[in-house]
Design an enzyme around this catalytic site. Structure first.
Site: not given
Ligand code: DQA
Length: 147
Positions: A101-103, A88, A78, A108, A12
């Protein structure tokens, strides 16, 4: 030869900029790639940048990194929360692994608080927006080119 840093992005993240911009911001993954390529020049490293929605492709790139890369930066998206197979694969890589992680996943849903990849990562950046990638690249370059 400049050290190569493998930068991997999971499912995504191809929709970055369009997908939930209130959480992930307005920058696209192409913007991130361009920023990292420019920064890599300054830092004296090369960046190999990939995104996939398929777990096996991420695993194959980790295997490729075993032979050819000095460090891995990975935003497993995800798969962070589900993938023993990516953990692994990362455990077969001997160099530094940095998780991005961007967020801020800790702010969350509870299911985002656990990361399989963190069991291997040497460092984790979360909640710095897309700027986290550049911070991770600075760290990877430092680790890949010891003084
Ligand atoms: C993410 C955080 C994950 O929980 C989420 O599923 C993502 C993006 C982030 O970059 O914040 O797709 O990895």
């Amino acid at each position: 030869m400049k050290p190569v840093v493998m930068v991997l992005n999971g499912p995504n993240l191809n929709l970055l900029g369009k997908r939930q911009p209130e959480i992930y911001g307005h920058e696209t993954l192409d913007d991130v790639r361009a920023d990292l390529q420019a920064l890599a020049g300054e830092l004296g490293v090369q960046v190999r940048f990939h995104q996939s929605n398929r777990e096996y492709e991420l695993i194959d790139w980790i295997h490729e990194a075993r032979e050819t890369c000095a460090a891995i930066i990975i935003n497993p998206a995800a798969f962070t929360h589900t993938s023993v197979a990516i953990l692994d694969a990362l455990n077969t890589f001997e160099g530094p692994v940095l998780e991005v992680h961007i967020s801020n996943v800790h702010k969350r849903e509870a299911f985002r608080h656990h990361s399989y990849v963190s069991l291997r990562a040497d460092g984790v950046i979360a909640g710095f927006g897309t700027q986290g990638y550049a911070l991770a690249l600075r760290r990877a370059a430092r680790l890949a080119t010891p003084a």
